[in-house]
Design an enzyme around this catalytic site. Structure first.
Site, mmCIF file in Angstrom:
data_model
loop_
_atom_site.group_PDB
_atom_site.id
_atom_site.type_symbol
_atom_site.label_atom_id
_atom_site.label_comp_id
_atom_site.label_asym_id
_atom_site.label_seq_id
_atom_site.Cartn_x
_atom_site.Cartn_y
_atom_site.Cartn_z
ATOM 1 N N LYS A 148 0.866 -1.189 0.000
ATOM 2 C CA LYS A 148 0.000 0.000 0.000
ATOM 3 C C LYS A 148 0.896 1.230 0.000
ATOM 4 C CE LYS A 148 -4.383 -1.258 2.118
ATOM 5 N NZ LYS A 148 -5.261 -1.098 3.297
ATOM 6 N N GLU A 242 -7.280 -5.622 -1.458
ATOM 7 C CA GLU A 242 -8.369 -5.372 -0.511
ATOM 8 C C GLU A 242 -9.722 -5.389 -1.214
ATOM 9 O OE1 GLU A 242 -7.172 -2.568 2.610
ATOM 10 O OE2 GLU A 242 -9.257 -1.928 2.739
#
Ligand code: NAD
Ligand code: GLY
Length: 363
Positions: A148, A242
């Site tokens: 991320k 995600e």
């Protein structure tokens, strides 16, 4: 003795996370052993103003010894640096150095530098490789692994970013010796989160070793880092972006946590202190039949032992609701919370405005 955890993700080259004392000295050699860096010359080391005087020279020395030509960019320490403006300065720095697609970005620092440099690497010339050299406990247990990357917008945290995996992670636990206590506790909050979401084995091990972790015992810290990385690698392997309903578990405590950070003003409370409070709030919010009161009590005690006490600070419900509306997990108008039911068991629940307001007012 260094430990190596391999992160194996679908449609990505596997990468190693090396954890050990003093391993920055091996960084250059370790990179040369990775086939894609066999002929790399140009490296930009991005670091911050606190970390540069401590570890930049060692990183540069290790890179130079392996034949890399390193330049560096030192950004101001602190969350404010995770901005579009600083990202633009780093893009320009790469362009002014005339670095091409065959260059490498090394992120030396905590989660701020890791997220920022990762984002810059992901977007410069549509993507150049990044290597993470985390120097905070939080970055070692969480942010340096899993890809991320982001910068903050005035409207909220991490709102502009991409998933972009590093090519290598070098977690030199010797760097933790200089970490301020506040930042240590910040990392402890993410360790507690991972243990609670992972398994009985990790959670009860942590409950037993929490006093040593709070006292910064290096062996316990190294074991905690390894367990967190193994856990995170597994979660990310199952849900890299995600989008498969798995990786969301890593946001346990973060919905209110991010809102506290924004409402109190970035830097007022550490990310970890805010996340710890967010976990306590999420436990209180969970009134489902599956919620275990024994688990809630054990996690509360664990956070106390890790010196992450209940925050004294409170804000008007409206201010926190406004901050939560920018959370990336939200769908439609509701705010979505990760609710942990018991060790290793969690679910996501959309909480309507009325219930959330009542809970915030009672908090
Ligand atoms: P940070 O990067 O701001 O580092 C905390 C402070 O410690 C800074 O002042 C830094 O200069 C200093 N520091 C770093 N290493 C040091 C060392 N070894 N010795 C002395 N001082 C040192 O904060 P952080 O807690 O590492 O990271 C927080 C950031 O990470 C937030 O922006 C958060 O959103 C992000 N984050 C990202 C992920 C992800 O998956 N990408 C996960 C969790 C958090
Ligand atoms: N730290 C949250 C994640 O990596 O998904």
């Amino acid at each position: 003795m260094a430990t190596k955890v391999i992160v194996n993700l679908p449609d990505e080259a596997p990468y190693a996370v090396r954890i050990g004392e003093g391993i920055i000295a091996d960084l250059g050699r370790n990179l040369r052993d990775i086939p894609r860096f066999a002929r790399t010359a140009d490296v930009l080391v991005v670091t911050d103003s606190n970390v540069a005087p401590l570890y930049l020279a060692a990183v540069r020395e290790s890179l130079a010894a392996a034949g890399f030509k390193a330049a560096d960019a030192v950004v101001p320490a602190g969350e404010e640096t995770k901005s579009v403006e600083v990202a633009a300065e780093l893009w320009s720095a790469l362009a002014q150095l005339a670095f091409g697609r065959d260059c490498l970005v090394v992120a030396l620092g905590g989660g701020v530098v890791g997220d920022l440099a990762g984002f810059v690497a992901a977007t410069y010339m549509r993507g150049v490789p990044v290597v993470q050299v985390p120097t905070t406990l939080l970055a070692m247990v969480d942010s340096s692994v899993g890809g991320k990357t982001a910068v903050n917008l005035p409207e909220g945290k991490n709102l502009a970013g991409v998933f972009y995996q590093p090519s290598f992670v070098c977690a030199d636990t010797a760097t933790l010796a200089t970490l301020p206590d506040r930042e240590w506790r910040c990392g402890c909050a993410e360790v507690a989160k991972s243990a609670a979401i992972d398994s009985d084995d990790f959670f009860f091990w942590l409950c037993e070793h929490a006093p040593q972790l709070a006292a910064r015992d290096s062996q316990v810290a190294a074991e905690a880092i390894k367990r967190c990385v193994v856990f995170k690698a597994d979660v990310v392997a199952r849900d890299k972006t995600e989008s498969a309903g798995v990786r969301e578990c890593l946001n346990f405590g973060h919905t209110l946590g991010h809102a506290i950070e924004a409402a109190a003003g970035y830097g007022t409370y550490s990310h970890g202190a805010a996340v710890a409070e967010g976990m306590r709030f999420a436990l209180a919010l969970n009134d489902g039949a599956d919620a275990s009161p024994e688990f809630a009590e054990a996690l509360g005690r664990l956070l106390d032992t890790l010196q992450l006490p209940v925050l004294e600070w409170r804000a008007p419900a409206d201010r926190l609701l406004e901050a939560m509306r920018c959370d990336k997990k939200n769908r439609g108008g509701d705010v979505r919370f990760v609710l942990a039911d018991d060790v290793g068991r969690w679910h996501v629940e959309a909480i309507g405005e009325e219930r959330l307001r009542e809970s915030l007012e009672a908090w």
